[in-house]
Design a protein around this motif. Structure first.
Motif, PDB file in Angstrom:
ATOM      1  N   TYR A  40       0.856  -1.190   0.000  1.00 36.02           N
ATOM      2  CA  TYR A  40       0.000   0.000   0.000  1.00 36.02           C
ATOM      3  C   TYR A  40       0.891   1.238   0.000  1.00 36.02           C
ATOM      4  CZ  TYR A  40      -3.225   3.563   1.788  1.00 36.02           C
ATOM      5  OH  TYR A  40      -3.960   4.707   1.962  1.00 36.02           O
ATOM      6  N   THR A  41       0.552   2.204  -0.842  1.00 37.18           N
ATOM      7  CA  THR A  41       1.299   3.458  -0.927  1.00 37.18           C
ATOM      8  C   THR A  41       0.383   4.612  -0.523  1.00 37.18           C
ATOM      9  OG1 THR A  41       2.594   2.539  -2.759  1.00 37.18           O
ATOM     10  CG2 THR A  41       2.718   4.913  -2.434  1.00 37.18           C
ATOM     11  N   PRO A  42       0.402   5.004   0.765  1.00 38.27           N
ATOM     12  CA  PRO A  42      -0.496   6.080   1.208  1.00 38.27           C
ATOM     13  C   PRO A  42      -0.096   7.460   0.694  1.00 38.27           C
ATOM     14  CG  PRO A  42       0.934   5.386   3.005  1.00 38.27           C
ATOM     15  CD  PRO A  42       1.183   4.431   1.875  1.00 38.27           C
ATOM     16  N   LEU A  43       1.189   7.631   0.320  1.00 37.45           N
ATOM     17  CA  LEU A  43       1.632   8.920  -0.207  1.00 37.45           C
ATOM     18  C   LEU A  43       2.507   8.680  -1.427  1.00 37.45           C
ATOM     19  CD1 LEU A  43       1.934  12.012  -0.023  1.00 37.45           C
ATOM     20  CD2 LEU A  43       3.945  11.623   1.433  1.00 37.45           C
ATOM     21  N   ASN A  44       2.138   9.308  -2.533  1.00 35.34           N
ATOM     22  CA  ASN A  44       2.929   9.222  -3.759  1.00 35.34           C
ATOM     23  C   ASN A  44       2.907  10.607  -4.409  1.00 35.34           C
ATOM     24  OD1 ASN A  44       4.215   8.611  -6.131  1.00 35.34           O
ATOM     25  ND2 ASN A  44       2.851   6.950  -6.730  1.00 35.34           N
ATOM     26  N   PHE A  45       3.917  11.414  -4.062  1.00 35.63           N
ATOM     27  CA  PHE A  45       3.997  12.793  -4.563  1.00 35.63           C
ATOM     28  C   PHE A  45       4.910  12.837  -5.779  1.00 35.63           C
ATOM     29  CE2 PHE A  45       6.524  16.678  -4.833  1.00 35.63           C
ATOM     30  CZ  PHE A  45       5.529  17.612  -5.021  1.00 35.63           C
ATOM     31  N   TYR A  46       4.444  13.472  -6.833  1.00 40.30           N
ATOM     32  CA  TYR A  46       5.244  13.620  -8.049  1.00 40.30           C
ATOM     33  C   TYR A  46       5.140  15.065  -8.531  1.00 40.30           C
ATOM     34  CZ  TYR A  46       7.161  12.739 -12.704  1.00 40.30           C
ATOM     35  OH  TYR A  46       7.937  12.766 -13.831  1.00 40.30           O
ATOM     36  N   GLY A  47       6.286  15.645  -8.795  1.00 40.84           N
ATOM     37  CA  GLY A  47       6.315  16.991  -9.350  1.00 40.84           C
ATOM     38  C   GLY A  47       7.405  17.096 -10.390  1.00 40.84           C
ATOM     39  N   GLY A  48       7.216  17.959 -11.351  1.00 41.50           N
ATOM     40  CA  GLY A  48       8.225  18.081 -12.396  1.00 41.50           C
ATOM     41  C   GLY A  48       8.079  19.366 -13.174  1.00 41.50           C
ATOM     42  N   VAL A  49       9.021  19.566 -14.063  1.00 42.80           N
ATOM     43  CA  VAL A  49       8.999  20.735 -14.917  1.00 42.80           C
ATOM     44  C   VAL A  49       9.491  20.320 -16.293  1.00 42.80           C
ATOM     45  CG1 VAL A  49      11.336  21.389 -14.164  1.00 42.80           C
ATOM     46  CG2 VAL A  49       9.824  23.116 -15.201  1.00 42.80           C
ATOM     47  N   LYS A  50       8.886  20.866 -17.322  1.00 44.93           N
ATOM     48  CA  LYS A  50       9.288  20.610 -18.706  1.00 44.93           C
ATOM     49  C   LYS A  50       9.787  21.914 -19.326  1.00 44.93           C
ATOM     50  CE  LYS A  50       6.077  16.760 -19.569  1.00 44.93           C
ATOM     51  NZ  LYS A  50       7.089  15.712 -19.782  1.00 44.93           N
ATOM     52  N   LEU A  51      10.928  21.819 -19.963  1.00 46.64           N
ATOM     53  CA  LEU A  51      11.519  22.986 -20.612  1.00 46.64           C
ATOM     54  C   LEU A  51      11.800  22.667 -22.068  1.00 46.64           C
ATOM     55  CD1 LEU A  51      14.168  23.928 -17.889  1.00 46.64           C
ATOM     56  CD2 LEU A  51      11.903  24.942 -18.196  1.00 46.64           C
ATOM     57  N   LYS A  52      11.630  23.668 -22.920  1.00 47.90           N
ATOM     58  CA  LYS A  52      11.959  23.531 -24.333  1.00 47.90           C
ATOM     59  C   LYS A  52      12.846  24.715 -24.719  1.00 47.90           C
ATOM     60  CE  LYS A  52       9.852  22.225 -28.735  1.00 47.90           C
ATOM     61  NZ  LYS A  52       8.574  22.026 -29.468  1.00 47.90           N
ATOM     62  N   PRO A  53      14.165  24.602 -24.417  1.00 48.18           N
ATOM     63  CA  PRO A  53      15.053  25.752 -24.654  1.00 48.18           C
ATOM     64  C   PRO A  53      15.174  26.138 -26.111  1.00 48.18           C
ATOM     65  CG  PRO A  53      16.313  23.794 -24.060  1.00 48.18           C
ATOM     66  CD  PRO A  53      14.864  23.452 -23.851  1.00 48.18           C
ATOM     67  N   PHE A  54      15.064  25.180 -27.014  1.00 48.72           N
ATOM     68  CA  PHE A  54      15.014  25.497 -28.439  1.00 48.72           C
ATOM     69  C   PHE A  54      14.307  24.368 -29.167  1.00 48.72           C
ATOM     70  CE2 PHE A  54      19.237  23.792 -27.526  1.00 48.72           C
ATOM     71  CZ  PHE A  54      19.310  22.709 -28.382  1.00 48.72           C
ATOM     72  N   ASN A  55      14.060  24.586 -30.438  1.00 50.80           N
ATOM     73  CA  ASN A  55      13.253  23.666 -31.228  1.00 50.80           C
ATOM     74  C   ASN A  55      13.855  22.262 -31.223  1.00 50.80           C
ATOM     75  OD1 ASN A  55      11.026  23.075 -32.847  1.00 50.80           O
ATOM     76  ND2 ASN A  55      12.212  23.345 -34.734  1.00 50.80           N
ATOM     77  N   ASN A  56      12.985  21.266 -31.069  1.00 46.94           N
ATOM     78  CA  ASN A  56      13.326  19.840 -31.109  1.00 46.94           C
ATOM     79  C   ASN A  56      13.935  19.311 -29.810  1.00 46.94           C
ATOM     80  OD1 ASN A  56      12.507  19.731 -33.832  1.00 46.94           O
ATOM     81  ND2 ASN A  56      14.572  20.253 -34.534  1.00 46.94           N
ATOM     82  N   LEU A  57      14.256  20.148 -28.833  1.00 49.06           N
ATOM     83  CA  LEU A  57      14.839  19.687 -27.576  1.00 49.06           C
ATOM     84  C   LEU A  57      13.838  19.863 -26.433  1.00 49.06           C
ATOM     85  CD1 LEU A  57      17.235  18.638 -25.893  1.00 49.06           C
ATOM     86  CD2 LEU A  57      17.953  21.035 -25.610  1.00 49.06           C
ATOM     87  N   LEU A  58      13.579  18.785 -25.717  1.00 51.11           N
ATOM     88  CA  LEU A  58      12.678  18.816 -24.571  1.00 51.11           C
ATOM     89  C   LEU A  58      13.419  18.279 -23.349  1.00 51.11           C
ATOM     90  CD1 LEU A  58       9.794  19.261 -23.435  1.00 51.11           C
ATOM     91  CD2 LEU A  58       9.311  16.872 -24.015  1.00 51.11           C
ATOM     92  N   ILE A  59      13.408  19.027 -22.257  1.00 44.78           N
ATOM     93  CA  ILE A  59      14.047  18.630 -21.006  1.00 44.78           C
ATOM     94  C   ILE A  59      12.973  18.480 -19.940  1.00 44.78           C
ATOM     95  CG2 ILE A  59      15.707  19.265 -19.217  1.00 44.78           C
ATOM     96  CD1 ILE A  59      17.227  20.848 -21.334  1.00 44.78           C
ATOM     97  N   ASP A  60      13.020  17.366 -19.226  1.00 45.58           N
ATOM     98  CA  ASP A  60      11.991  17.032 -18.223  1.00 45.58           C
ATOM     99  C   ASP A  60      12.699  16.674 -16.925  1.00 45.58           C
ATOM    100  OD1 ASP A  60       9.910  16.062 -16.715  1.00 45.58           O
ATOM    101  OD2 ASP A  60       9.685  14.205 -17.847  1.00 45.58           O
ATOM    102  N   GLY A  61      12.555  17.528 -15.907  1.00 45.26           N
ATOM    103  CA  GLY A  61      13.089  17.243 -14.580  1.00 45.26           C
ATOM    104  C   GLY A  61      11.955  16.848 -13.649  1.00 45.26           C
ATOM    105  N   PHE A  62      12.219  15.893 -12.750  1.00 45.32           N
ATOM    106  CA  PHE A  62      11.132  15.424 -11.886  1.00 45.32           C
ATOM    107  C   PHE A  62      11.653  15.026 -10.512  1.00 45.32           C
ATOM    108  CE2 PHE A  62      12.833  11.699 -14.007  1.00 45.32           C
ATOM    109  CZ  PHE A  62      12.897  10.747 -13.011  1.00 45.32           C
TER     110      PHE A  62
END
Length: 216
Positions: free
Chosen positions: A21-43
Motif C-alpha cells: 500500500y502506498t499512502p503517499l505518492n507525490f510527483y512533481g516536475g517541470v518541462k523545458l523547451k530551450p530550443f526547437n526539437n529539444l525537450l528537457i523534463d526534470g522530476f
C-alpha cells in the motif's frame, strides 16, 4: 504476482504475495523547451510505502541425515517486505528531428530508507540510460542503447553481498527491402560485461542476433 514475475522471472513458483500500500505518492516536475526539437523534463518523486517487496535468494532447511539443521540456498528468489520511503530525483532530455533522428538521455538518483534498517535489496542508487535511433536512408536505420546502474546489494545467508555496477551497450540495424520484408541484426553486451542482474544469474557475454521479418 504477474508483475513480480515480469520484474524477476526467477521467483519461487509457490510465492504468496502480500498486499503493498502506498499512502503517499507525490510527483512533481517541470518541462523545458530551450530550443526547437529539444525537450528537457526534470522530476521529483517521493513515496511512503507499506510492505514494499524486495527480492532475496530463497532458503531451504536441509533434510539430509548428515546435516539436518543446515540451510541450503538456491538460485530461486523469495520476497521479503518492509515499510519504506523512496525519494527519486531525475532528469530526461530528448532531441528529435522528425523522420531522421531521435536521441534521449535519462539519469536518476534513488534514495531508499527501510524500516528494517537494511539496504534496499537489488535496488540501485544511481541509474542512467541513453537511446538513439538514426534513419540513414529511407530503407536503413540504426539504433544504440546504453544503460547503467550503480552497485546494488543482495542478501544471501544473512550476509550483504555487493554486486557489480551494470554497464551495457547494445547496437542494432534494420534494412527494409520492401513494405513486407526486413533484414535486421543486433549486437548485445558490446563490452562483454559479466555483471549479475540478480544474485546468481550472470548475464550472457557479447552476443549477436540476425534475422528476417515478414509482414502482410
Amino acid at each position: 504476482l504477474n508483475s513480480m514475475f515480469a520484474e524477476n522471472p526467477y521467483l519461487f513458483t509457490d510465492l504468496r504475495v502480500e498486499d503493498t500500500y502506498t499512502p503517499l505518492n507525490f510527483y512533481g516536475g517541470v518541462k523545458l523547451k530551450p530550443f526547437n526539437n529539444l525537450l528537457i523534463d526534470g522530476f521529483i518523486n517521493y513515496k511512503i510505502i507499506d510492505n514494499q517487496y524486495f527480492f532475496v535468494n530463497k532458503e531451504y532447511m536441509a533434510t539430509t541425515v548428515t546435516a539436518p539443521d543446515s540451510i541450503i540456498f538456491t538460485n530461486r528468489f523469495n520476497v521479503i517486505y518492509s515499510g519504506a520511503n523512496l525519494l527519486k530525483i531525475g532528469v530526461r532530455a530528448n532531441y528529435n528531428i522528425s523522420n531522421f533522428m531521435n536521441f534521449e538521455i535519462m539519469g536518476a538518483y534513488n534514495s531508499w530508507t527501510l524500516a528494517t534498517g537494511d539496504p534496499a535489496w537489488n535496488k540501485p542508487k544511481f541509474e542512467a540510460s541513453m537511446n538513439t535511433d538514426l534513419k540513414i536512408t529511407n530503407n536503413l536505420s540504426v539504433a544504440a542503447n546504453v544503460f547503467f546502474e550503480s552497485e546494488r546489494y543482495a542478501r544471501f545467508n544473512d550476509k550483504t553481498m555487493r554486486m557489480k555496477p551494470i554497464v551495457d551497450i547494445n547496437l542494432s540495424a534494420a534494412y527494409s527491402y520492401s513494405n513486407w520484408f526486413t533484414l535486421f541484426a543486433k549486437v548485445n553486451n558490446l563490452l562483454n560485461s559479466n555483471y549479475q542482474q540478480y544474485y546468481g544469474y550472470e548475464v550472457q557475454g557479447i552476443n549477436a542476433l540476425a534475422g528476417v521479418a515478414f509482414s502482410w
